[in-house]
Design a protein around this motif. Structure first.
Motif, PDB file in Angstrom:
ATOM      1  N   ASP A   8       0.717  -1.083   0.116  1.00 19.43           N
ATOM      2  CA  ASP A   8       0.037  -0.136   0.103  1.00 19.43           C
ATOM      3  C   ASP A   8       1.010   1.446  -0.019  1.00 19.43           C
ATOM      4  N   PRO A   9       0.756   2.117  -0.898  1.00 20.74           N
ATOM      5  CA  PRO A   9       1.704   3.426  -0.985  1.00 20.74           C
ATOM      6  C   PRO A   9       1.467   4.271   0.527  1.00 20.74           C
ATOM      7  N   THR A  10       0.542   4.052   1.023  1.00 25.29           N
ATOM      8  CA  THR A  10       0.765   4.700   2.505  1.00 25.29           C
ATOM      9  C   THR A  10       1.764   4.433   3.341  1.00 25.29           C
ATOM     10  N   GLU A  11       2.322   3.005   3.072  1.00 29.43           N
ATOM     11  CA  GLU A  11       3.376   2.449   3.883  1.00 29.43           C
ATOM     12  C   GLU A  11       4.596   3.092   3.943  1.00 29.43           C
ATOM     13  N   VAL A  12       4.886   3.924   2.811  1.00 29.65           N
ATOM     14  CA  VAL A  12       6.134   4.704   2.510  1.00 29.65           C
ATOM     15  C   VAL A  12       6.340   5.569   3.598  1.00 29.65           C
ATOM     16  N   GLY A  13       5.208   6.347   4.035  1.00 27.20           N
ATOM     17  CA  GLY A  13       5.317   7.364   4.848  1.00 27.20           C
ATOM     18  C   GLY A  13       5.441   6.634   6.415  1.00 27.20           C
ATOM     19  N   ARG A  14       4.965   5.472   6.637  1.00 21.68           N
ATOM     20  CA  ARG A  14       4.828   4.947   7.907  1.00 21.68           C
ATOM     21  C   ARG A  14       6.362   4.334   8.077  1.00 21.68           C
ATOM     22  N   ALA A  15       7.134   3.916   6.946  1.00 22.96           N
ATOM     23  CA  ALA A  15       8.278   3.207   7.014  1.00 22.96           C
ATOM     24  C   ALA A  15       9.122   4.526   7.141  1.00 22.96           C
ATOM     25  N   ARG A  16       9.067   5.749   6.636  1.00 23.96           N
ATOM     26  CA  ARG A  16       9.864   6.861   7.090  1.00 23.96           C
ATOM     27  C   ARG A  16       9.796   7.194   8.564  1.00 23.96           C
ATOM     28  N   ARG A  17       8.500   7.220   9.038  1.00 26.18           N
ATOM     29  CA  ARG A  17       8.440   7.568  10.545  1.00 26.18           C
ATOM     30  C   ARG A  17       9.146   6.493  11.392  1.00 26.18           C
ATOM     31  N   TRP A  18       8.954   5.366  10.800  1.00 28.69           N
ATOM     32  CA  TRP A  18       9.555   4.284  11.821  1.00 28.69           C
ATOM     33  C   TRP A  18      10.980   4.425  11.652  1.00 28.69           C
ATOM     34  N   ALA A  19      11.632   4.692  10.570  1.00 30.59           N
ATOM     35  CA  ALA A  19      13.102   4.770  10.623  1.00 30.59           C
ATOM     36  C   ALA A  19      13.677   6.010  11.427  1.00 30.59           C
ATOM     37  N   ARG A  20      12.818   7.222  11.195  1.00 27.79           N
ATOM     38  CA  ARG A  20      13.152   8.404  12.233  1.00 27.79           C
ATOM     39  C   ARG A  20      13.200   8.011  13.615  1.00 27.79           C
ATOM     40  N   THR A  37      19.690  11.337   4.448  1.00 28.35           N
ATOM     41  CA  THR A  37      19.998  10.602   3.477  1.00 28.35           C
ATOM     42  C   THR A  37      19.357   9.210   3.563  1.00 28.35           C
ATOM     43  N   LEU A  38      19.445   8.710   4.840  1.00 31.02           N
ATOM     44  CA  LEU A  38      18.808   7.344   5.260  1.00 31.02           C
ATOM     45  C   LEU A  38      17.355   7.564   5.129  1.00 31.02           C
ATOM     46  N   ILE A  39      16.689   8.554   5.480  1.00 34.79           N
ATOM     47  CA  ILE A  39      15.094   8.524   5.345  1.00 34.79           C
ATOM     48  C   ILE A  39      14.944   8.739   3.704  1.00 34.79           C
ATOM     49  N   LEU A  40      15.667   9.273   2.997  1.00 38.90           N
ATOM     50  CA  LEU A  40      15.369   9.261   1.567  1.00 38.90           C
ATOM     51  C   LEU A  40      15.572   7.688   0.881  1.00 38.90           C
ATOM     52  N   LEU A  41      16.485   7.196   1.328  1.00 42.40           N
ATOM     53  CA  LEU A  41      16.818   5.677   0.909  1.00 42.40           C
ATOM     54  C   LEU A  41      15.766   4.696   1.407  1.00 42.40           C
ATOM     55  N   VAL A  42      15.462   4.932   2.503  1.00 40.02           N
ATOM     56  CA  VAL A  42      14.212   4.114   3.166  1.00 40.02           C
ATOM     57  C   VAL A  42      12.897   4.185   2.263  1.00 40.02           C
ATOM     58  N   SER A  43      12.825   5.685   1.906  1.00 40.63           N
ATOM     59  CA  SER A  43      11.440   5.824   1.117  1.00 40.63           C
ATOM     60  C   SER A  43      11.755   5.296  -0.424  1.00 40.63           C
ATOM     61  N   GLU A  44      12.916   5.445  -0.907  1.00 46.28           N
ATOM     62  CA  GLU A  44      13.170   4.946  -2.242  1.00 46.28           C
ATOM     63  C   GLU A  44      13.001   3.542  -2.422  1.00 46.28           C
ATOM     64  N   LEU A  45      13.767   2.759  -1.484  1.00 41.31           N
ATOM     65  CA  LEU A  45      13.610   1.289  -1.380  1.00 41.31           C
ATOM     66  C   LEU A  45      12.084   0.721  -0.836  1.00 41.31           C
ATOM     67  N   VAL A  46      11.412   1.383  -0.136  1.00 42.22           N
ATOM     68  CA  VAL A  46      10.220   0.740   0.172  1.00 42.22           C
ATOM     69  C   VAL A  46       9.137   1.154  -0.883  1.00 42.22           C
ATOM     70  N   THR A  47       9.315   2.578  -1.551  1.00 44.42           N
ATOM     71  CA  THR A  47       8.443   2.611  -2.686  1.00 44.42           C
ATOM     72  C   THR A  47       8.463   1.698  -3.809  1.00 44.42           C
ATOM     73  N   ASN A  48       9.747   1.360  -4.039  1.00 42.49           N
ATOM     74  CA  ASN A  48      10.081   0.477  -5.133  1.00 42.49           C
ATOM     75  C   ASN A  48       9.331  -0.950  -4.723  1.00 42.49           C
ATOM     76  N   ALA A  49       9.559  -1.372  -3.606  1.00 39.09           N
ATOM     77  CA  ALA A  49       8.868  -2.783  -3.469  1.00 39.09           C
ATOM     78  C   ALA A  49       7.195  -2.457  -3.357  1.00 39.09           C
ATOM     79  N   VAL A  50       6.648  -1.345  -2.825  1.00 42.15           N
ATOM     80  CA  VAL A  50       5.456  -1.424  -2.974  1.00 42.15           C
ATOM     81  C   VAL A  50       4.782  -1.295  -4.067  1.00 42.15           C
ATOM     82  N   VAL A  51       5.550  -0.306  -5.230  1.00 41.26           N
ATOM     83  CA  VAL A  51       4.725  -0.060  -6.643  1.00 41.26           C
ATOM     84  C   VAL A  51       5.199  -1.056  -7.398  1.00 41.26           C
ATOM     85  N   HIS A  52       6.248  -1.755  -7.422  1.00 40.66           N
ATOM     86  CA  HIS A  52       6.531  -2.659  -8.364  1.00 40.66           C
ATOM     87  C   HIS A  52       6.385  -4.151  -8.082  1.00 40.66           C
ATOM     88  N   THR A  53       6.136  -4.378  -6.919  1.00 39.02           N
ATOM     89  CA  THR A  53       5.819  -5.975  -6.538  1.00 39.02           C
ATOM     90  C   THR A  53       4.221  -6.341  -6.092  1.00 39.02           C
TER      91      THR A  53
END
Length: 157
Positions: A8-20, A37-53
């Motif tokens: 679910d795309p809303t998980e990207v924001g939750r992943a950023r908050r969790w990492a922070r 940088t870490l938060i941006l990378l979390v966002s990119e990798l989680v987005t990739n998984a959510v959107v493409h799989t």
């Protein structure tokens, strides 16, 4: 430490908050270039998984012990595992494209990154060295901070 991610795309924001929320315990302050940088990378990798799989995934974060205990040269690792066996493929995005730059950002911002098969799927990972000199210049190249990227989801295949 790890976080289960729903497809679910809303998980990207939750992943950023969790990492922070995990950064302070490791001695990484929110205003450090490493944290942004870490938060941006979390966002990119989680987005990739959510959107493409369109499948559940697991975000793993390996943070160093506080600097006083481990030294300032510790490595941070971000990993996203999913159940898709499809390999990540960096794309060349046109100037007007709204997606397709995720892995290019990961490649530019991380000190190392890669992927490997894991079970029936794969794990995409990246590492940041806490004392990396390139982090300062990368933060400046992307506008000096992550705030400009909040709410954006970059696509990566």
């Amino acid at each position: 430490m790890q976080l289960e991610i729903r497809p679910d795309p809303t998980e990207v924001g939750r992943a950023r908050r969790w990492a922070r929320s995990r950064l302070a315990g490791s001695g990484i302050t929110a205003d450090e270039p490493l944290a942004e940088t870490l938060i941006l990378l979390v966002s990119e990798l989680v987005t990739n998984a959510v959107v493409h799989t369109a499948r559940p995934a697991v975000l793993r974060l390996c943070l160093p012990a506080p600097a006083a205990e481990s030294g300032a040269s510790a490595t941070v690792r971000v990993e996203v595992a999913d159940t898709s066996s499809r390999a990540p493929v960096p794309r060349c995005a046109d100037g007007d494209a709204t997606g397709g730059r995720g892995l290019a950002l990961v490649d530019c911002l991380a000190d190392r990154w890669g992927w490997s098969p894991e079970g029936v799927g794969k794990s995409i990972w990246c590492e940041l060295d806490r004392c990396s000199a390139s982090r300062q210049s990368a933060a400046l190249a992307y506008g000096g901070g992550l705030s400009a990227y909040e709410g954006l989801a970059f696509e990566a295949v």
